[in-house]
Design a protein around this motif. Sequence first.
Motif, PDB file in Angstrom:
ATOM      1  N   ASP A 144      57.985  61.476  33.249  1.00 60.67           N
ATOM      2  CA  ASP A 144      57.695  60.428  32.392  1.00 60.67           C
ATOM      3  C   ASP A 144      57.831  60.493  31.180  1.00 60.67           C
ATOM      4  O   ASP A 144      57.329  61.375  30.084  1.00 60.67           O
ATOM      5  CB  ASP A 144      56.750  60.040  32.993  1.00 60.67           C
ATOM      6  CG  ASP A 144      56.348  59.137  34.388  1.00 60.67           C
ATOM      7  OD1 ASP A 144      58.155  59.464  35.058  1.00 60.67           O
ATOM      8  OD2 ASP A 144      56.020  59.413  34.815  1.00 60.67           O
ATOM      9  N   SER A 145      57.980  59.699  30.028  1.00 55.06           N
ATOM     10  CA  SER A 145      58.026  59.351  28.235  1.00 55.06           C
ATOM     11  C   SER A 145      55.924  59.569  28.454  1.00 55.06           C
ATOM     12  O   SER A 145      55.037  59.141  29.199  1.00 55.06           O
ATOM     13  CB  SER A 145      57.493  57.934  28.088  1.00 55.06           C
ATOM     14  OG  SER A 145      58.953  57.686  28.438  1.00 55.06           O
TER      15      SER A 145
ATOM     16  N   VAL B 286      61.679  52.669  27.295  1.00 54.10           N
ATOM     17  CA  VAL B 286      62.253  52.676  27.131  1.00 54.10           C
ATOM     18  C   VAL B 286      62.468  51.914  25.919  1.00 54.10           C
ATOM     19  O   VAL B 286      62.678  50.555  26.382  1.00 54.10           O
ATOM     20  CB  VAL B 286      63.314  51.909  28.096  1.00 54.10           C
ATOM     21  CG1 VAL B 286      65.220  51.932  27.241  1.00 54.10           C
ATOM     22  CG2 VAL B 286      64.031  52.903  28.536  1.00 54.10           C
ATOM     23  N   HIS B 287      63.382  52.209  24.476  1.00 53.62           N
ATOM     24  CA  HIS B 287      63.220  51.127  23.596  1.00 53.62           C
ATOM     25  C   HIS B 287      64.195  50.445  23.487  1.00 53.62           C
ATOM     26  O   HIS B 287      65.601  51.113  23.616  1.00 53.62           O
ATOM     27  CB  HIS B 287      62.828  52.176  21.780  1.00 53.62           C
ATOM     28  CG  HIS B 287      62.123  53.293  22.185  1.00 53.62           C
ATOM     29  ND1 HIS B 287      61.659  54.397  23.104  1.00 53.62           N
ATOM     30  CD2 HIS B 287      60.589  52.952  22.090  1.00 53.62           C
ATOM     31  CE1 HIS B 287      60.779  54.603  22.778  1.00 53.62           C
ATOM     32  NE2 HIS B 287      60.199  54.887  21.526  1.00 53.62           N
ATOM     33  N   ILE B 288      64.581  48.988  23.045  1.00 54.47           N
ATOM     34  CA  ILE B 288      65.367  47.893  22.810  1.00 54.47           C
ATOM     35  C   ILE B 288      65.784  47.786  21.713  1.00 54.47           C
ATOM     36  O   ILE B 288      64.680  47.035  21.797  1.00 54.47           O
ATOM     37  CB  ILE B 288      65.633  47.194  24.336  1.00 54.47           C
ATOM     38  CG1 ILE B 288      65.459  48.010  25.771  1.00 54.47           C
ATOM     39  CG2 ILE B 288      66.536  46.343  24.448  1.00 54.47           C
ATOM     40  CD1 ILE B 288      64.885  46.791  26.889  1.00 54.47           C
TER      41      ILE B 288
ATOM     42  N   ASP C 128      61.899  45.751  21.780  1.00 52.80           N
ATOM     43  CA  ASP C 128      61.462  45.371  22.859  1.00 52.80           C
ATOM     44  C   ASP C 128      61.881  47.341  23.600  1.00 52.80           C
ATOM     45  O   ASP C 128      62.174  47.054  23.513  1.00 52.80           O
ATOM     46  CB  ASP C 128      61.967  44.533  24.167  1.00 52.80           C
ATOM     47  CG  ASP C 128      61.151  43.858  25.388  1.00 52.80           C
ATOM     48  OD1 ASP C 128      59.918  44.726  25.299  1.00 52.80           O
ATOM     49  OD2 ASP C 128      61.758  43.440  26.127  1.00 52.80           O
ATOM     50  N   VAL C 129      60.907  47.178  24.664  1.00 53.87           N
ATOM     51  CA  VAL C 129      60.223  48.402  25.286  1.00 53.87           C
ATOM     52  C   VAL C 129      60.147  47.630  27.177  1.00 53.87           C
ATOM     53  O   VAL C 129      58.686  47.580  27.033  1.00 53.87           O
ATOM     54  CB  VAL C 129      59.648  48.788  24.324  1.00 53.87           C
ATOM     55  CG1 VAL C 129      58.962  50.632  25.063  1.00 53.87           C
ATOM     56  CG2 VAL C 129      58.950  49.900  22.808  1.00 53.87           C
ATOM     57  N   GLN C 130      60.148  48.377  27.437  1.00 53.38           N
ATOM     58  CA  GLN C 130      60.503  48.182  28.901  1.00 53.38           C
ATOM     59  C   GLN C 130      60.659  49.875  29.611  1.00 53.38           C
ATOM     60  O   GLN C 130      60.796  50.316  29.204  1.00 53.38           O
ATOM     61  CB  GLN C 130      61.681  47.600  29.377  1.00 53.38           C
ATOM     62  CG  GLN C 130      61.727  46.075  28.966  1.00 53.38           C
ATOM     63  CD  GLN C 130      61.152  44.951  29.579  1.00 53.38           C
ATOM     64  OE1 GLN C 130      60.815  45.093  30.297  1.00 53.38           O
ATOM     65  NE2 GLN C 130      60.425  44.444  28.838  1.00 53.38           N
TER      66      GLN C 130
END
Length: 877
Positions: A454-455, A532-534, A522-524
């Motif tokens: 995991d992050s 996850v960076h978007i 956004d970050v999901q």
Amino acid sequence: MQSLNDIRQQFLSYFGENEHAILPSSPLVPDNDPTLLFVNAGMVQFKDYFTGAVKPHIPRATTSQKCVRAGGKHNDLDNVGYTARHHTFFEMLGNFSFGDYFKERAIASAWDLITNVYCLPKEKLLVTVYHTDDEAYDLWKKIAGLPDDRIIRIATSDNFWAMGDTGPCGPCSEIFYDHGEDIPGGPPGSPDEDGDRFIEIWNLVFMQYERFADGREEALPKPSIDTGMGLERITAILQGEHDNYDIDLFKTLIRASVDLTGVKAEGEAKFSHRVIADHLRSCSFLMADGVSPSNEGRGYVLRRIMRRAMRHAHLLGAKDPLMHRLVPTLIQEMGGAYDELNRAKASITATFEQEEERFRRTLGRGTALLEGAVEGLSKGAKLDGETAFKLYDTYGFPIDLTQDALRAKGLGVDLDGFAAAMERQKSQSREGGFASGDQATDDVWNEAKAIAGDSEFTGYEELSSEQSVKTLVQNGVSVEKANTGPVMFLTSKTPFYAESGGQAGDKGTATFGNGAKITITDVQKKAGGLHVHIGDLTGEIAVGALATITVDSKNRETTRHNHSAAHLLHEALRRVLGEHVAQKGQMVDGERIRFDISHGAAITREELARVEDEVNAIIQQNAPAMTKLMSPDEAIKAGALALFGEKYGDEVRVLALGNDPKDLTKAYSVELCGGTHVARTGDIALFKIVNEEAVAAGIRRVEAVTGEVARRYLEDQAGLARQAADTLKTRPEDVPERLEGLLADRKRLEKELSETRKQLALGGGGGASAAEDINGTQVMARVLEGVSGKELRPMMNEQLDALGSGIVAFIAKEDGKVAVGVAVSDDLTSKYSASDLVNIGAPFVNGRGGGKPGMAQAGGSKPEGAEEALAAIKAAI
């Protein structure tokens, strides 16, 4: 006699003592399978372990898993209450090995538990194995000493389990109990296997192969075990019963239903009581896990289960809502094992009562329509699909409720016609449409998680960090390099918060040494724990590139203010409206708070003002926010508020805000929350509610703003008040009084104008003096110019009162519209019908209408036909 609760605990304790981690049941809404409506088997929470998407953190586990089968392909709803073993809700006992032990230990443990702990007689047991599984066959002979005739080889898919067309799969071995010769039925594999004598109690799945798209099956390097035993089934056997509804739990629930309705559980009433008891469990657990009744998806499945139970309460003659009065009995029986029922008690009770009141209002009309539609149908006939759809669309009758109501009459439903009507109306799917998303992209993140884990979120301490890009995705595909355009990327650590818990993902930037830049929008969360960076890339970057990733500090700050204010809002709503209030949705970002709660009525202005005042009072305390790391159980026991249906990890952050005005030694708000929050309540500065509305049945939405946004909102409102005062030539504080005066004047003038228009339309006369004698009846018939259709009824009533006995026929014309109205005095309705007379005149104005014998009205679109319409009515008289 062993109780159901004792039997559940014995199972978990047995495997716990044999080095299995005893894990809680996962919520009924699956968090790792968006294609699944509800959790319907014990292995669902471990699916990622079995597929290899996630590395197991424990070698073996045991659970009693809550399951619901009432939608999609796993739909037992039609049979529930009428058979011995069908339920919408059931508990699945299971033990699991994730590449640890295999067949021998699984078989040995099952046999030991059943014969030495539960003490079932060995001569009553038999097993099945897949026809090619010689290993399992030999192990049953060796471990259990079963003779050949009680180890049955089955060649069908009943004894071979597969997760899907591809993926893990393997043979099964099922354990059966023989209820005795006095019950019809044969052993598994025989022509009479569908009888009730031999009952499957436990299924052992030996997950040992990987199936590929071309049909190949290769041995897994680490085979696993997945077992499932129905708690209700084993309880029935251990309590000496053949029917699940005769076990202690159901006896207690049914007894409570009997006591409240005063109807014994005999004859047809027996089935109604069973339906109520079963559905009470499934509905209560679904609500405890965060599902609310609605007209789509999971909420629709919940509503149709609720309404089926409520219809059976109606059949039993219950005069008042019943289901909510049974909730305490259910919690008394099951709350010890499932504390979420205790926490959600107020919300479950209120939702049941609201839904039953709502359903009762439409039940009578829907039932009348149904009875009329099937009148004259012979046994075996089908209700037409259009009527079934009308019952669903207009009266809230789910299709299976209609089927259930007709079953007793020996009638069916034209399901094809119903489906066609649904399609034509483009109604949303009754089963819910749960898209699985981009499977290829999901695989990318699962693989990334399997490699690196995991992050790590560092955003509680920092807003900027230098990190290298570990995974880069463009156009849904993992790439080594990416050019200008939308991208997604992953780093090992990040200060960016990923959307979760009702808090929006952070915004910000990622800058690179070569001048490339990603504007992060956004970050999901993906694969459970990856941030996850978007965003949008300008330039070119590659995997491994070093980036300075920086959170938009202003947006984070206002988001923190809004999130902390949302916690205070939640607590204030509970205190003002009642403990039944439960959070049903939330989204906080840098702009505002959107907060959904369960509540059966609109929140009044006075209640909103009390909530607002209470939140602002806590803000003004400027008390420090307190955060602790605890286990979920410790936190909840300490009084922390957990969200229904939310899945928490082994350790959670517990946030305490403000001081309770009633007891300053206690915190005002205590919740489990991993979001970002203020350091002190005073940081929020100001809280203002800007909107309250309904978003679904029994669900209200409160929208609010804080800080500078709230100040600007209030300034705008003050500006509007000053503008209104200037227009009215008065002071702002006098605007309400001035408006009341103006509205009163307008109402008086409108009344005077209406009276004048009536007099003009009637030519200044009316009553008996303006009537003519037609066929011995006093008739006042006029075409009225400049009169609207909504004014017809009071005008006809007034003229009919003046006549005493007679008929009033008016045709009103205004702005290209026309309305036909007829009123008949009570003494003449046996001779004349207002409805018939209206329908004689209506065709001349291209209209149609209806009503009662004493009063009827029709609307039309052809004003030029008014005189002909009136003449036709007079001729009919």
